[in-house]
Design a protein around this motif. Structure first.
Motif: not given
Length: 314
Positions: A197-214
């Protein structure tokens, strides 16, 4: 009268390796033949590199993909030597605007991993929000599990993944995210998840679930194409379709792309934009030739400047 223009087209460099001949030479010289896995694995790399070189731009993507190949290859060699290996999740995130080649690269990764034995099938299952989110409690989890099951042995590619987090806490999209996170952990070696997806939107999406980023150690950035890269894409599309641009048409298209790129609109769709322009020009050419009494081969191939009805929203 418009004059023909030659479109630049980078040819692929084909490297052939005669394994049998090399092994025969070693035997004659009394040297042991190399392990069969070595040339076959590097043949895979050359094949993938050739396919990647057929894609315009994406230098950082190509570099990262080669690093992934090297890591997998060396890990297999370490395992064969009885050394410890470091297992790594291969779930990925693709960030970039539409038309920058994300789906194409996802298919290529599936092909690479299948050939290397990382994935038994290597197929690609494409999905979006509607394919995962249900209409009632429990429906979303089941739809998501079904998609993961279809992707077993291959790749689950979710485009515009950030849309799963747009509805707030009570939205069923959160249930889809939670289900995906669980399966990424429980079945990390049976399928690969790619969120795009779009870069900015994907960064926000990752912040919704702490387990996603890692859980996404591999992040690919897909930049917008430059004007010259877009012209190269146009040239390749035209060659494939057996069309040519007149000199005036080429100048008109390039000037239009310079203008559109300067506007820097987020809705610009890169390769898709070029495809739409060419398809419209082909239809316009057909209408122009419809009234011509005599049509030769050159007429059928040549797109003139007046075939391109270019507007900002083309």
């Amino acid at each position: 009268m418009d004059e023909p223009i030659k479109m630049k087209n980078n040819g692929q460099i084909s490297i052939m390796l005669n394994v049998q001949k090399r092994e025969k030479t070693r035997k004659i010289e009394g040297r042991p033949a190399a392990a069969k896995s070595l040339p076959s694995q590097h043949a895979i790399l050359r094949e993938i590199e050739e396919e990647m070189n057929a894609l315009v731009g994406m230098q950082d993507v190509k570099k990262t993909l080669k690093e992934v190949y090297a890591w997998i290859y060396i890990n297999k060699k370490r395992e064969a030597a009885g050394l410890k290996t470091s297992p790594q999740a291969l779930h990925m995130m693709f960030k970039g605007n539409p038309g920058t080649g994300k789906t194409t690269v996802a298919r290529l990764i599936g092909k690479l991993f299948q050939k290397m034995g990382v994935l038994p099938k290597g197929h690609l299952i494409e999905a979006e929000r509607a394919d995962l989110v249900g209409e009632y409690i429990g429906h979303t989890a089941q739809k998501t599990r079904d998609l993961v099951k279809k992707a077993a042995g291959g790749i689950l590619f979710i485009d515009e993944a950030y849309s799963l987090g747009r509805g707030g806490e009570k939205d069923f999209g959160k249930e889809a995210i939670d289900t995906l996170v669980k399966h990424m952990e429980d079945k990390q070696h049976t399928f690969i998840l790619i969120l795009a997806g779009y870069s900015k939107e994907m960064d926000y999406f990752l912040s919704l679930n702490p387990g996603l980023q890692s859980r996404f150690p591999l992040v690919f950035e897909f930049p917008d194409y430059s004007v010259n890269e877009l012209m190269e894409i146009a040239g390749r599309m035209l060659k494939e379709k057996q069309y040519e641009l007149s000199r005036e048409a080429g100048s008109k298209l390039k000037d239009h792309l310079i203008y559109v790129k300067a506007r820097n609109k987020p809705s610009f769709s890169n390769g898709r934009y070029i495809r739409n322009i060419i398809e419209k020009a082909v239809r316009s050419q057909a209408m122009r030739l419809l009234t011509e009494p005599h049509i030769n081969r050159n007429d059928l191939m040549m797109l003139h400047s007046n075939d391109f009805k270019l507007t900002e929203n083309t």
